[in-house]
Design an enzyme around this catalytic site. Structure first.
Site, mmCIF file in Angstrom:
data_model
loop_
_atom_site.group_PDB
_atom_site.id
_atom_site.type_symbol
_atom_site.label_atom_id
_atom_site.label_comp_id
_atom_site.label_asym_id
_atom_site.label_seq_id
_atom_site.Cartn_x
_atom_site.Cartn_y
_atom_site.Cartn_z
ATOM 1 N N LYS A 24 8.987 -14.585 -18.307
ATOM 2 C CA LYS A 24 8.249 -13.623 -17.501
ATOM 3 C C LYS A 24 8.901 -12.273 -17.685
ATOM 4 O O LYS A 24 10.061 -12.177 -18.097
ATOM 5 C CB LYS A 24 8.289 -14.021 -16.020
ATOM 6 C CG LYS A 24 7.485 -15.267 -15.706
ATOM 7 C CD LYS A 24 7.443 -15.518 -14.208
ATOM 8 C CE LYS A 24 6.582 -16.739 -13.896
ATOM 9 N NZ LYS A 24 6.512 -17.010 -12.432
ATOM 10 N N GLN A 50 17.561 -13.609 -3.800
ATOM 11 C CA GLN A 50 16.634 -12.616 -3.259
ATOM 12 C C GLN A 50 17.275 -11.786 -2.152
ATOM 13 O O GLN A 50 16.834 -10.673 -1.869
ATOM 14 C CB GLN A 50 15.379 -13.316 -2.729
ATOM 15 C CG GLN A 50 14.507 -13.939 -3.809
ATOM 16 C CD GLN A 50 13.830 -12.907 -4.685
ATOM 17 O OE1 GLN A 50 13.344 -11.884 -4.215
ATOM 18 N NE2 GLN A 50 13.789 -13.185 -5.989
ATOM 19 N N LEU A 52 19.807 -10.157 -2.417
ATOM 20 C CA LEU A 52 20.308 -8.922 -3.027
ATOM 21 C C LEU A 52 19.328 -7.766 -2.870
ATOM 22 O O LEU A 52 19.711 -6.606 -2.991
ATOM 23 C CB LEU A 52 20.605 -9.156 -4.516
ATOM 24 C CG LEU A 52 21.697 -10.185 -4.832
ATOM 25 C CD1 LEU A 52 21.917 -10.301 -6.328
ATOM 26 C CD2 LEU A 52 23.004 -9.837 -4.131
ATOM 27 N N HIS A 142 34.556 -10.237 -3.460
ATOM 28 C CA HIS A 142 33.147 -10.570 -3.697
ATOM 29 C C HIS A 142 32.996 -11.372 -4.992
ATOM 30 O O HIS A 142 32.036 -12.142 -5.142
ATOM 31 C CB HIS A 142 32.283 -9.304 -3.738
ATOM 32 C CG HIS A 142 32.418 -8.489 -4.979
ATOM 33 N ND1 HIS A 142 33.341 -7.486 -5.132
ATOM 34 C CD2 HIS A 142 31.726 -8.526 -6.147
ATOM 35 C CE1 HIS A 142 33.229 -6.935 -6.321
ATOM 36 N NE2 HIS A 142 32.258 -7.548 -6.965
ATOM 37 N N TYR A 209 25.230 0.445 -13.981
ATOM 38 C CA TYR A 209 25.294 1.200 -12.719
ATOM 39 C C TYR A 209 25.528 2.684 -12.935
ATOM 40 O O TYR A 209 25.079 3.507 -12.118
ATOM 41 C CB TYR A 209 26.287 0.577 -11.739
ATOM 42 C CG TYR A 209 27.763 0.788 -11.934
ATOM 43 C CD1 TYR A 209 28.355 2.052 -11.839
ATOM 44 C CD2 TYR A 209 28.601 -0.301 -12.136
ATOM 45 C CE1 TYR A 209 29.721 2.224 -11.973
ATOM 46 C CE2 TYR A 209 29.978 -0.141 -12.268
ATOM 47 C CZ TYR A 209 30.531 1.129 -12.191
ATOM 48 O OH TYR A 209 31.884 1.300 -12.308
#
Length: 468
Positions: A24, A50, A52, A142, A209
């Site tokens: 996709k 999701q 995020l 994290h 980023y």
């Protein structure tokens, strides 16, 4: 090759998802069409991933830069895409030589996709500023939580994925952190430098980023990550770059430092973050926010909406925390008093300045300051390696026929390049506007006491001191 353990010889080979018809696609405003392969979609289409969408990539920066509303979700898709592009380029040019196969490609892509799934509310603020205040001695990161979340997603959603692949994915996520484990010898070490490069800091996470954040904040940038991806070469199990691209690599780190100064640690952004941290600390006893980090099945419920919970809760126990959030909404922020850059010769032995340091520097007379009246932000901006030059760890080569890689001393390139690689900035804020004058004076006294001179650039404006 990672897929060739005895236990896995009977398993079917990893499909080749390079055919975009099997995938996709979504349109990304940075990279254009991104194609999502079937295995990655199994991870994306979970409530844990999701989540995020509800984590702002730049924490509270959107309250100063209105366009900075992009989230960890699109950043993760971007890193997934660039990670796939990078390993595909390596396979194209050196695949036979290095033994890069579909297993490696899928592993690197999943590491890029899942590398930030463990971030907390307001991203780095949660890990670096909130948790140390409520959990003394906590070494939570994290990256470690991302690996726990990966295991939780696989178990919760019964995702059929090779266990060896997931082991490598988790190692790649941890590759840039102190908790990362060295992979076994012969496991294509260069693959671990693509997503989170603990060796020298050049990785696709930064590629994404830097471009994404600059664009969202309306800032121009001249760093071209495409040049590095197209010219990289694996030599000695390490990703190296042509010597002529030295300044391109240097610009990566310089642009990152500019983003830190201009956006990530903008004085007003930090004022808002200090208030959010105070609100989270104030609410922690009642909401038990810090307890969520113990269990991935609970942690995924934690996102930026926590401040809306605090703001709108009718509970008396959250009144003070709610008032802080409402102050942010009405722009009644902690007032920036002044700042100074730590003198270069004092950086190495610098100790963080505290509110107590400022209060103890107040002279007799006027308002009597308390520690809870003062907020101090100790800002560090560097080129990823503290006081050291990150380019000292990057290998270059002469041309594609060369078999030798080498480090280039910066003085062989230009005498205009920096000779110091870290800034430390001390900023002081007044939690009440009427205390700006008293705190600014105490801050100046602290500078005289510490350095023998006033190191701030200019005095706090009189207009700000008179503000009530």
């Amino acid at each position: 090759m990672g897929a060739c353990s005895n236990e896995e010889l009977s398993q079917p080979p990893v499909p080749d998802y390079s055919n975009t018809r099997l995938s996709k696609h979504v349109h990304d405003n940075v990279h254009g069409n991104i194609y999502l392969d079937p295995l990655s979609l199994k991870f994306i289409d979970t409530e844990q991933f999701q989540r995020l969408r509800d984590l702002k990539q730049l924490g509270a920066a959107y309250m100063v830069y209105p366009g900075a509303v992009h989230t960890r979700f699109e950043h993760s898709l971007g890193v997934y895409w660039l990670a796939g592009e990078a390993v595909q380029l390596i396979k194209k040019h050196q695949g036979l030589e290095l033994g890069v196969d579909n297993f490696d490609i899928q592993t690197v892509k999943l590491a890029g996709l899942l590398h930030d799934v463990g971030h907390g509310p307001f991203s780095h603020l949660f890990q670096s500023e909130f948790l140390p205040l409520v959990m003394n001695g906590s070494e939570w990161s994290h990256e470690q939580m991302s690996t726990k979340m990966v295991d939780h997603i696989v178990d919760k959603h019964h995702i059929d994925v090779d266990s060896e692949m997931m082991r490598k994915v988790k190692e790649m996520i941890l590759a840039s952190s102190g908790s990362g484990q060295k992979n076994d010898a012969g496991e294509k070490r260069f693959l671990y430098d693509i997503v989170a490069n603990g060796r020298n800091g050049v990785d696709v996470d930064k590629f994404d980023y830097i471009v994404r954040d600059s664009r969202a904040c309306g800032l121009g940038f001249s760093f071209e990550f495409q040049r590095l991806m197209e010219t990289m070469q694996v030599m000695g199990d390490e990703i190296c770059y042509p010597a002529k691209e030295y300044l391109t690599v240097q610009k990566l780190f310089a642009t990152r430092a500019d983003l830190y100064r201009t956006v990530y640690v903008h004085p007003k952004v930090k004022a808002i973050e200090l208030m959010i941290v105070d609100a989270l600390v104030e609410a922690n006893d009642y909401l038990q926010i810090s307890s969520f980090i113990e269990d991935p099945s609970e942690y995924w419920k934690l996102d930026d909406s926590i401040i809306k919970t605090i703001e709108t809760a009718p509970n008396q126990q959250l009144r003070e925390a709610g008032n802080l959030i409402r102050r942010i909404r009405t722009r009644n922020l902690y007032q920036f008093c002044n700042e100074y850059a730590v003198p270069r010769d004092k950086i190495e032995n610098f100790k963080d300045v505290t509110a107590r340091d400022i209060v103890c520097s107040q002279k007799n007379g006027g308002v009597l300051l308390k520690e809870e009246d003062v907020a101090v932000s100790n800002v560090r901006i560097d080129l990823t390696r503290g006081m050291h030059n990150p380019l000292e760890r990057i290998k270059f080569f002469k041309d594609y026929e060369s078999e030798e890689n080498f480090v280039i001393p910066d003085d062989r390139i230009s005498h205009l390049l920096p000779t110091c690689f870290q800034d430390k900035i001390v900023r002081v804020y007044a939690k009440k506007p009427e205390l700006v004058g008293a705190i600014s004076e105490a801050f100046e006294n602290f500078q005289f006491k510490t350095y023998g001179i006033k190191v701030q650039v200019h005095a706090t404006p009189e207009k700000k001191k008179r503000r009530m």
